[in-house]
Write a protein that holds these residues in place. Structure first.
Motif, short mmCIF file in Angstrom:
data_model
loop_
_atom_site.label_atom_id
_atom_site.label_comp_id
_atom_site.label_asym_id
_atom_site.label_seq_id
_atom_site.Cartn_x
_atom_site.Cartn_y
_atom_site.Cartn_z
N ASN A 17 0.80 -1.23 0.00
CA ASN A 17 0.00 0.00 0.00
C ASN A 17 0.83 1.28 0.00
O ASN A 17 0.51 2.24 0.70
CB ASN A 17 -0.97 0.01 1.19
CG ASN A 17 -1.93 -1.15 1.13
OD1 ASN A 17 -2.39 -1.54 0.05
ND2 ASN A 17 -2.22 -1.73 2.28
N VAL A 18 1.91 1.29 -0.76
CA VAL A 18 2.75 2.48 -0.87
C VAL A 18 2.19 3.38 -1.97
O VAL A 18 1.85 2.91 -3.05
CB VAL A 18 4.22 2.09 -1.18
CG1 VAL A 18 5.06 3.32 -1.42
CG2 VAL A 18 4.78 1.26 -0.06
N ASP A 19 2.10 4.65 -1.69
CA ASP A 19 1.60 5.61 -2.66
C ASP A 19 2.71 5.98 -3.65
O ASP A 19 3.88 6.07 -3.28
CB ASP A 19 1.12 6.86 -1.92
CG ASP A 19 0.34 7.80 -2.81
OD1 ASP A 19 -0.25 7.34 -3.80
OD2 ASP A 19 0.32 9.00 -2.50
N PHE A 20 2.34 6.20 -4.89
CA PHE A 20 3.31 6.55 -5.93
C PHE A 20 4.07 7.82 -5.56
O PHE A 20 5.27 7.92 -5.80
CB PHE A 20 2.60 6.74 -7.28
CG PHE A 20 3.52 7.17 -8.37
CD1 PHE A 20 4.30 6.24 -9.04
CD2 PHE A 20 3.62 8.50 -8.72
CE1 PHE A 20 5.16 6.63 -10.04
CE2 PHE A 20 4.48 8.90 -9.72
CZ PHE A 20 5.25 7.96 -10.39
N LYS A 21 3.38 8.78 -4.96
CA LYS A 21 4.01 10.05 -4.60
C LYS A 21 5.17 9.86 -3.63
O LYS A 21 6.17 10.57 -3.68
CB LYS A 21 2.99 11.00 -4.00
CG LYS A 21 1.94 11.46 -4.97
CD LYS A 21 0.90 12.33 -4.28
CE LYS A 21 -0.24 12.64 -5.22
NZ LYS A 21 -1.28 13.43 -4.56
N VAL A 22 5.05 8.88 -2.75
CA VAL A 22 6.11 8.60 -1.77
C VAL A 22 7.35 8.08 -2.48
O VAL A 22 8.46 8.56 -2.23
CB VAL A 22 5.62 7.59 -0.72
CG1 VAL A 22 6.75 7.14 0.18
CG2 VAL A 22 4.48 8.17 0.09
N PRO A 59 -2.52 0.78 -5.19
CA PRO A 59 -1.20 1.04 -4.63
C PRO A 59 -0.12 0.45 -5.54
O PRO A 59 -0.41 -0.38 -6.40
CB PRO A 59 -1.24 0.31 -3.29
CG PRO A 59 -2.18 -0.83 -3.52
CD PRO A 59 -3.21 -0.31 -4.50
N ILE A 60 1.11 0.86 -5.30
CA ILE A 60 2.24 0.36 -6.07
C ILE A 60 2.51 -1.08 -5.64
O ILE A 60 2.47 -1.40 -4.45
CB ILE A 60 3.50 1.22 -5.81
CG1 ILE A 60 3.24 2.67 -6.18
CG2 ILE A 60 4.70 0.68 -6.57
CD1 ILE A 60 2.98 2.93 -7.63
N LYS A 61 2.77 -1.96 -6.60
CA LYS A 61 3.05 -3.35 -6.27
C LYS A 61 4.34 -3.47 -5.47
O LYS A 61 5.28 -2.69 -5.64
CB LYS A 61 3.15 -4.18 -7.54
CG LYS A 61 1.82 -4.34 -8.24
CD LYS A 61 1.94 -5.26 -9.43
CE LYS A 61 0.58 -5.42 -10.09
NZ LYS A 61 0.65 -6.32 -11.24
#
Length: 74
Positions: A17-22, A59-61
């Motif tokens: 569940n990491v956001d692309f912006k991070v 979210p990012i894989k």
């Protein structure tokens, strides 16, 4: 421990569940620049380093988060 270090540790401990912006922020802070040609993928490049392509999805894989961590060597 700085905010950056805390963020990296959070990614290492839970790459879900990491956001692309991070990820974009982390790569840019390490000297990478992102290019998007209008598609759903971003390419991050840095002189003398391997480039990485990340799809812009939520979210990012996990595999892409692990690849960023490996690429940065942290």
């Amino acid at each position: 421990m700085s905010k950056y270090d805390k963020l990296i540790e959070k990614l290492k401990n839970n790459p879900k569940n990491v956001d692309f912006k991070v990820l974009k922020k982390i790569l840019e802070e390490n000297g990478y620049f992102g290019i998007n040609t209008g598609s759903s993928h971003w390419v991050f490049r840095k002189d003398g380093k391997e480039s990485i392509t990340i799809p812009y999805k939520r979210p990012i894989k996990i595999v892409y988060v692990k690849k960023v961590i490996e690429l940065l060597g942290v």
